[in-house]
Design a protein around this motif. Sequence first.
Motif, PDB file in Angstrom:
ATOM      1  N   ASN A   1      45.051 -16.239  42.107  1.00 39.84           N
ATOM      2  CA  ASN A   1      45.198 -14.763  41.632  1.00 39.84           C
ATOM      3  C   ASN A   1      46.802 -14.379  41.452  1.00 39.84           C
ATOM      4  O   ASN A   1      47.478 -15.101  41.632  1.00 39.84           O
ATOM      5  N   GLU A   2      47.096 -13.352  41.235  1.00 42.15           N
ATOM      6  CA  GLU A   2      48.533 -13.025  41.005  1.00 42.15           C
ATOM      7  C   GLU A   2      49.332 -12.999  42.209  1.00 42.15           C
ATOM      8  O   GLU A   2      50.549 -13.272  41.981  1.00 42.15           O
ATOM      9  N   LYS A   3      48.574 -13.017  43.277  1.00 39.95           N
ATOM     10  CA  LYS A   3      49.441 -13.380  44.549  1.00 39.95           C
ATOM     11  C   LYS A   3      49.541 -14.798  45.065  1.00 39.95           C
ATOM     12  O   LYS A   3      49.630 -15.127  45.976  1.00 39.95           O
ATOM     13  N   THR A   4      49.007 -15.653  43.952  1.00 43.76           N
ATOM     14  CA  THR A   4      48.816 -17.393  44.111  1.00 43.76           C
ATOM     15  C   THR A   4      47.995 -17.800  45.334  1.00 43.76           C
ATOM     16  O   THR A   4      48.215 -18.731  45.913  1.00 43.76           O
ATOM     17  N   GLU A   5      46.924 -16.787  45.563  1.00 41.77           N
ATOM     18  CA  GLU A   5      45.846 -16.972  46.470  1.00 41.77           C
ATOM     19  C   GLU A   5      44.743 -17.499  45.816  1.00 41.77           C
ATOM     20  O   GLU A   5      44.495 -17.384  44.652  1.00 41.77           O
ATOM     21  N   PRO A   6      44.047 -18.603  46.555  1.00 42.84           N
ATOM     22  CA  PRO A   6      42.814 -19.042  45.626  1.00 42.84           C
ATOM     23  C   PRO A   6      41.640 -18.083  45.229  1.00 42.84           C
ATOM     24  O   PRO A   6      41.441 -17.193  46.380  1.00 42.84           O
ATOM     25  N   THR A   7      41.206 -17.879  44.227  1.00 45.48           N
ATOM     26  CA  THR A   7      40.223 -16.940  43.766  1.00 45.48           C
ATOM     27  C   THR A   7      38.989 -17.277  44.547  1.00 45.48           C
ATOM     28  O   THR A   7      38.650 -18.348  45.174  1.00 45.48           O
ATOM     29  N   GLU A   8      37.911 -16.327  44.131  1.00 46.99           N
ATOM     30  CA  GLU A   8      36.471 -16.688  44.889  1.00 46.99           C
ATOM     31  C   GLU A   8      36.028 -17.949  43.996  1.00 46.99           C
ATOM     32  O   GLU A   8      35.279 -18.497  44.901  1.00 46.99           O
ATOM     33  N   TYR A   9      36.338 -18.047  42.868  1.00 43.92           N
ATOM     34  CA  TYR A   9      35.795 -19.280  42.103  1.00 43.92           C
ATOM     35  C   TYR A   9      36.407 -20.409  42.943  1.00 43.92           C
ATOM     36  O   TYR A   9      35.539 -21.351  43.210  1.00 43.92           O
ATOM     37  N   THR A  10      37.581 -20.759  43.195  1.00 45.45           N
ATOM     38  CA  THR A  10      38.215 -21.826  43.876  1.00 45.45           C
ATOM     39  C   THR A  10      38.027 -21.779  45.259  1.00 45.45           C
ATOM     40  O   THR A  10      37.339 -23.105  45.792  1.00 45.45           O
ATOM     41  N   GLN A  11      37.539 -20.756  45.828  1.00 42.04           N
ATOM     42  CA  GLN A  11      37.169 -20.894  47.444  1.00 42.04           C
ATOM     43  C   GLN A  11      35.625 -21.404  47.327  1.00 42.04           C
ATOM     44  O   GLN A  11      35.253 -22.129  48.231  1.00 42.04           O
ATOM     45  N   GLY A  12      34.848 -20.868  46.256  1.00 38.23           N
ATOM     46  CA  GLY A  12      33.506 -21.530  46.277  1.00 38.23           C
ATOM     47  C   GLY A  12      33.674 -22.914  45.960  1.00 38.23           C
ATOM     48  O   GLY A  12      32.712 -23.795  46.650  1.00 38.23           O
ATOM     49  N   VAL A  13      34.470 -23.532  45.257  1.00 35.86           N
ATOM     50  CA  VAL A  13      34.618 -24.862  44.756  1.00 35.86           C
ATOM     51  C   VAL A  13      34.708 -25.741  46.148  1.00 35.86           C
ATOM     52  O   VAL A  13      34.325 -26.613  46.620  1.00 35.86           O
ATOM     53  N   LEU A  14      35.989 -25.135  46.830  1.00 33.60           N
ATOM     54  CA  LEU A  14      36.327 -25.693  48.111  1.00 33.60           C
ATOM     55  C   LEU A  14      35.239 -25.638  49.251  1.00 33.60           C
ATOM     56  O   LEU A  14      34.787 -26.773  49.830  1.00 33.60           O
ATOM     57  N   GLU A  15      34.403 -24.908  49.204  1.00 36.84           N
ATOM     58  CA  GLU A  15      33.278 -24.711  50.037  1.00 36.84           C
ATOM     59  C   GLU A  15      32.137 -25.550  49.660  1.00 36.84           C
ATOM     60  O   GLU A  15      31.452 -26.315  50.411  1.00 36.84           O
ATOM     61  N   PHE A  16      31.862 -25.850  48.344  1.00 35.35           N
ATOM     62  CA  PHE A  16      30.844 -26.943  47.972  1.00 35.35           C
ATOM     63  C   PHE A  16      31.320 -28.280  48.283  1.00 35.35           C
ATOM     64  O   PHE A  16      30.634 -29.187  48.631  1.00 35.35           O
ATOM     65  N   CYS A  17      32.477 -28.528  47.906  1.00 35.00           N
ATOM     66  CA  CYS A  17      33.119 -29.843  48.346  1.00 35.00           C
ATOM     67  C   CYS A  17      33.108 -30.168  49.837  1.00 35.00           C
ATOM     68  O   CYS A  17      32.818 -31.247  50.398  1.00 35.00           O
ATOM     69  N   ARG A  18      33.291 -29.142  50.676  1.00 32.66           N
ATOM     70  CA  ARG A  18      33.321 -29.310  52.051  1.00 32.66           C
ATOM     71  C   ARG A  18      31.928 -29.608  52.481  1.00 32.66           C
ATOM     72  O   ARG A  18      31.738 -30.583  53.336  1.00 32.66           O
ATOM     73  N   ARG A  19      30.926 -28.958  51.950  1.00 25.73           N
ATOM     74  CA  ARG A  19      29.554 -29.090  52.275  1.00 25.73           C
ATOM     75  C   ARG A  19      28.997 -30.469  51.735  1.00 25.73           C
ATOM     76  O   ARG A  19      28.193 -31.281  52.537  1.00 25.73           O
ATOM     77  N   PHE A  20      29.542 -31.007  50.787  1.00 23.14           N
ATOM     78  CA  PHE A  20      29.208 -32.175  50.188  1.00 23.14           C
ATOM     79  C   PHE A  20      29.577 -33.436  50.931  1.00 23.14           C
ATOM     80  O   PHE A  20      29.080 -34.375  51.511  1.00 23.14           O
ATOM     81  N   GLU A  21      31.103 -33.109  51.865  1.00 20.55           N
ATOM     82  CA  GLU A  21      31.417 -34.193  52.600  1.00 20.55           C
ATOM     83  C   GLU A  21      30.707 -34.250  54.006  1.00 20.55           C
ATOM     84  O   GLU A  21      30.238 -35.235  54.437  1.00 20.55           O
ATOM     85  N   GLU A  22      30.077 -32.986  54.383  1.00 18.07           N
ATOM     86  CA  GLU A  22      29.415 -32.973  55.411  1.00 18.07           C
ATOM     87  C   GLU A  22      28.068 -33.749  55.180  1.00 18.07           C
ATOM     88  O   GLU A  22      27.429 -34.479  56.091  1.00 18.07           O
ATOM     89  N   ALA A  23      27.536 -33.610  54.039  1.00 16.52           N
ATOM     90  CA  ALA A  23      26.356 -34.342  53.705  1.00 16.52           C
ATOM     91  C   ALA A  23      26.477 -35.814  53.635  1.00 16.52           C
ATOM     92  O   ALA A  23      25.571 -36.620  53.834  1.00 16.52           O
ATOM     93  N   GLY A  24      27.846 -35.918  53.177  1.00 17.76           N
ATOM     94  CA  GLY A  24      28.140 -37.614  53.152  1.00 17.76           C
ATOM     95  C   GLY A  24      28.140 -38.077  54.506  1.00 17.76           C
ATOM     96  O   GLY A  24      27.685 -39.292  55.016  1.00 17.76           O
ATOM     97  N   GLN A  25      28.649 -37.508  55.560  1.00 20.21           N
ATOM     98  CA  GLN A  25      28.544 -37.671  57.111  1.00 20.21           C
ATOM     99  C   GLN A  25      26.906 -38.094  57.299  1.00 20.21           C
ATOM    100  O   GLN A  25      26.883 -39.246  58.067  1.00 20.21           O
ATOM    101  N   ARG A  26      26.219 -37.066  57.194  1.00 14.59           N
ATOM    102  CA  ARG A  26      24.869 -37.297  57.466  1.00 14.59           C
ATOM    103  C   ARG A  26      23.933 -38.572  56.708  1.00 14.59           C
ATOM    104  O   ARG A  26      23.236 -39.086  57.334  1.00 14.59           O
ATOM    105  N   THR A  27      24.415 -38.612  55.519  1.00  9.85           N
ATOM    106  CA  THR A  27      23.961 -39.971  55.091  1.00  9.85           C
ATOM    107  C   THR A  27      24.433 -41.209  55.385  1.00  9.85           C
ATOM    108  O   THR A  27      23.595 -42.172  55.657  1.00  9.85           O
ATOM    109  N   LYS A  28      25.760 -41.262  55.945  1.00  6.15           N
ATOM    110  CA  LYS A  28      26.261 -42.316  56.480  1.00  6.15           C
ATOM    111  C   LYS A  28      25.451 -42.653  57.761  1.00  6.15           C
ATOM    112  O   LYS A  28      25.079 -43.882  58.277  1.00  6.15           O
ATOM    113  N   ALA A  29      25.193 -41.738  58.635  1.00  5.07           N
ATOM    114  CA  ALA A  29      24.456 -41.782  59.931  1.00  5.07           C
ATOM    115  C   ALA A  29      22.899 -42.157  59.582  1.00  5.07           C
ATOM    116  O   ALA A  29      22.590 -43.028  60.166  1.00  5.07           O
ATOM    117  N   PHE A  30      22.219 -41.783  58.554  1.00  3.86           N
ATOM    118  CA  PHE A  30      21.167 -42.218  58.179  1.00  3.86           C
ATOM    119  C   PHE A  30      21.058 -43.625  57.718  1.00  3.86           C
ATOM    120  O   PHE A  30      20.264 -44.430  58.273  1.00  3.86           O
TER     121      PHE A  30
END
Length: 259
Positions: free
Chosen positions: A139-168
């Motif tokens: 945004n204008e304050k150079t803070e991550p927008t809601e879209y970017t925050q959503g992308v970050l959260e999706f990628c974070r959940r993907f990494e967590e799923a990757g850890q569960r997959t490794k354990a499996f």
Amino acid sequence: MASAPQPQLPLFYKDLLPLNSRDHAEWKVGTMQGAPFLAQTHAVPLTTDEFIDAQRNYPIVFTAGDNPLPIALFGLNEGVNTFMDADNKLVSQVYVPAYVRRYPFMLAKLRPDAEDLSLCFDPSVEFIGKRDDGLALFNEKTEPTEYTQGVLEFCRRFEEAGQRTKAFMDELQKLDIMMDGEIAITRADEPDKPFVYRGFRMVDENKLRELPVATLETLHKNGMLILIHAHLFSLNLMRTLFERQMALGKVPMSQGAAN
């Protein structure tokens, strides 16, 4: 802007840049027109979180080698994707693996010795950059927008799923119930000339049945058994995938093709 060091880039990625407000304050994300990066990909990494959804459309197998990983098969031969249309778009009503939906973003270490993961993206894509239309990354304050925050959260959940997959996968290795896979498929017009597909791993049903009752109960309680069954049920789609290739005229002339 320097690329994040990446000795071996993951599937689809041609380069990686760390996303930051200094260099990308005015950048936007446009609409992705198709998925040409996926057009010639016959196997896509899969997390165990996706087994139930993915097994309805794709055979789920495991890669060969010392560290097998689950993959969804889009085709039975290298370079063949039976789920893409003429516009390089996935056909409707099929499950889209999270690995595909994550692209062109991902979390990665900026240095080999770094502990934290940073949000990065593939700058080779045409729909991210300085453009008039699209969704802003900051945004204008150079803070991550809601879209970017959503992308970050999706990628974070993907990494967590990757850890569960490794354990499996680690547990499958400990149980020693994996085997080298081999699927022979014959055409009605050439029943004496089977197409044999190898180069993958799968759960050995005989070894699974021979596990102690206590072990099977544990696998049932921790959710692993249903994932194993999803994998085994999905193998019935091998012939369906073969028929899809036949319909597209993409079955190789020679037998003995491997994944």
